[in-house]
Design an enzyme around this catalytic site. Structure first.
Site, PDB file in Angstrom:
ATOM      1  N   LYS A 173      28.363  -8.155  12.027  1.00  0.00           N
ATOM      2  CA  LYS A 173      29.820  -8.038  11.915  1.00  0.00           C
ATOM      3  C   LYS A 173      30.286  -8.953  10.795  1.00  0.00           C
ATOM      4  CE  LYS A 173      34.259  -9.106  13.988  1.00  0.00           C
ATOM      5  NZ  LYS A 173      34.652  -9.867  12.777  1.00  0.00           N
ATOM      6  N   GLU A 248      26.185 -21.846  14.627  1.00  0.00           N
ATOM      7  CA  GLU A 248      26.335 -22.736  13.471  1.00  0.00           C
ATOM      8  C   GLU A 248      27.829 -22.882  13.254  1.00  0.00           C
ATOM      9  OE1 GLU A 248      27.205 -24.359  10.365  1.00  0.00           O
ATOM     10  OE2 GLU A 248      26.686 -22.490   9.335  1.00  0.00           O
ATOM     11  N   CYS A 282      31.384 -25.486   5.776  1.00  0.00           N
ATOM     12  CA  CYS A 282      31.168 -26.152   7.056  1.00  0.00           C
ATOM     13  C   CYS A 282      30.577 -27.547   6.880  1.00  0.00           C
ATOM     14  CB  CYS A 282      30.282 -25.302   7.960  1.00  0.00           C
ATOM     15  SG  CYS A 282      28.705 -24.843   7.214  1.00  0.00           S
ATOM     16  N   GLU A 379      39.197 -30.409  11.687  1.00  0.00           N
ATOM     17  CA  GLU A 379      38.587 -29.810  10.502  1.00  0.00           C
ATOM     18  C   GLU A 379      39.654 -29.056   9.704  1.00  0.00           C
ATOM     19  OE1 GLU A 379      34.658 -27.175   9.295  1.00  0.00           O
ATOM     20  OE2 GLU A 379      35.661 -26.756  11.197  1.00  0.00           O
TER      21      GLU A 379
END
Length: 487
Positions: A173, A248, A282, A379
């Site tokens: 996806k 992750e 990330c 974040e």
């Protein structure tokens, strides 16, 4: 206007619906994307299951699988520029980075092509004289892969490569925010000659596509890259099919600079760690932890470099920082900067979105010394650096580990024994010493805590896409003795 299609069971097809894709550099519609819903998901997963057990893929040797991966690698390398331009157009990531990164993505497929026939079983020295016992490693099954919009050809390669090497089939996806490069990548999969159903690529929204994929009863493993909140939904969904997961996730990575470091080199690494890719990484080194005696000098150097960064059109090779991928992201970053300043953080540079077309936000530095700033905790996924200082090594380590995340970290010092102490003490899956943001297919990648679990890269990733089967062979011709006693 470009029009993209899904790739299901070896064929290109429209979705149950469609939606417009926005060019982040202009804020205008540039393409039409297919939208997968539950029926499309079901069709794709069923195709993957057939390919796993019934089709030619199931009969291929590991060496034959590896040769297909080599061919795919060559096609990715040959089409890297086309894929790079699509990723830049659909996500706003600058062309100088997408070009280099996608060219290197081919090396991941080459690495896993070589691993395909190196995944070995083992013979067990069992404690029974009339038995031979060994282990086989077999594909874990149909894998659902959920990939974000940032660095998507890289973040899909670290899943697709090891899964194909292990013999799995998959449904990928692509993120609804910029799926063009992965949908185009499907054409390379098709050209490489993978049997129908081995690789299926769709896109769609979380509730109507992602959730249906993650909980599908045929899915054996879910490989997800994204944020912790979405990951919680992935894990809850996996309770429906008891699929294993590899996650992750995000990070709030510490970047530690000691007074004895090469400050110029460390500053360049810090720019790479937080302002490259517009901070949409990330592993972004978003928390600068700098020794107090050099803080002012180092922050002044960073400010000079940040204000010299060329912000511009992402398709211009001279551009160093492009737009954010979505308006939503631009708004979120602006709001978090404002909350941080309200809490006492001092703005060094940047801080306000750039007026005009597109979703631009300038490189921003916040001095957060002696302040409980939300910028040190949350974040951003954008070009915002939060700075704190320390006086002792122990204080630096405490600040580095003061986070629920644990993905990456950087240490800058000329003191080798200090570096070794910190390598052991930092709670993160990746530690870079006197460098930052380096990757290789040979090296595992992943984190601790809210940064997820499982590893991508290296042999370990390929083994994660296998399961072991224990085989017992009785070697005696004598009749089996007492059937009521376990052997």
């Amino acid at each position: 206007m470009r029009r993209f299609q899904h790739y299901i069971d070896g064929e290109f097809s429209d979705g149950e619906a469609s939606y417009p894709s926005i060019d982040p550099a202009s804020g205008t519609v540039w393409a039409e994307m297919p939208e997968a819903r539950e029926n499309d998901v079901d069709r794709a997963v069923n195709a993957a299951e057939r390919a796993l057990y019934e089709g030619p893929w199931a009969k291929m040797t590991a060496t034959q699988r590896g040769k297909l991966l080599y061919k795919l690698a060559d096609l990715v390398a040959a089409n890297a520029q086309v894929l790079a331009e699509l990723e830049t157009r659909d996500t706003g990531k600058i062309i100088r980075e997408t070009s280099a990164q996608i060219a290197y993505v081919a090396e991941y497929y080459r690495y896993y092509a070589g691993i395909s026939d190196k995944i070995e079983g083992s013979y067990l020295p069992i404690d029974k004289p009339d038995m031979d016992v060994w282990l086989r490693r077999e594909p874990i099954g149909v894998v659902a892969m959920v990939v974000p919009w940032n660095s998507q050809l890289f973040l899909s390669a670290v899943k697709i490569g090891p899964a194909l090497a292990a013999g799995c089939t998959m449904v990928i996806k692509a993120s609804e925010d910029g799926p063009a490069p992965l949908l185009e990548f499907a054409r390379l999969v098709h050209e490489a000659g993978f049997p129908a159903g081995v690789v299926n690529i769709i896109t769609g929204f979380g509730a109507s596509c992602g959730a249906a994929l993650g909980r599908h009863p045929t899915v054996a493993h879910v490989a997800f890259t994204g944020g912790p909140e979405t990951a919680r939904h992935v894990v809850r969904n996996s309770a429906e099919n008891l699929a294993s997961t590899s996650l992750e996730l995000g990070g709030k990575s510490p970047f530690i600079v000691f007074a004895d470091a090469d400050l110029e080199s460390a500053a360049n690494a810090q720019v790479a760690g937080i302002f490259a890719a517009t901070g949409q990484s990330c592993v972004a080194g978003s928390r600068l932890i700098v020794e107090r005696s050099v803080k002012d000098r180092f922050v002044a150097l960073l400010r000079q470099k940040a204000e010299a960064i060329r912000i511009g059109a992402p398709l211009d090779m001279a551009t160093e920082v492009g737009p954010l991928a979505t308006k939503r992201q631009q708004d979120n970053i602006g709001a978090l900067v404002e909350r941080s300043i309200a809490s006492g953080a001092r703005l060094v540079t940047g801080g306000r979105k750039i007026d005009g077309e597109g979703y631009y936000f300038p490189p921003t530095i916040l001095d957060c010394d002696d302040v409980a700033s939300p910028s040190l905790i949350e974040e951003f996924f954008g070009p915002v650096l939060s700075v704190v200082s320390f006086e002792t090594e122990a204080e630096a380590l405490r600040l580095a580990n003061d986070s629920r995340y644990g993905l990456a970290s950087g240490i800058f010092t000329q003191n080798l024994t200090r570096a070794h102490r910190l390598m052991k003490g930092i709670r993160a899956g990746i530690v870079w010493v006197n460098t930052y943001r380096a990757v290789s297919p040979i090296a595992p990648f992943g984190g601790f805590g809210l940064s997820g679990h499982g590893r991508e890269g290296g042999m370990a990733a390929a083994l994660d896409y296998t399961r072991t089967k224990t085989i017992w062979l009785r070697t005696s011709d004598d009749p089996i003795p007492d059937p009521f006693v376990m052997r």
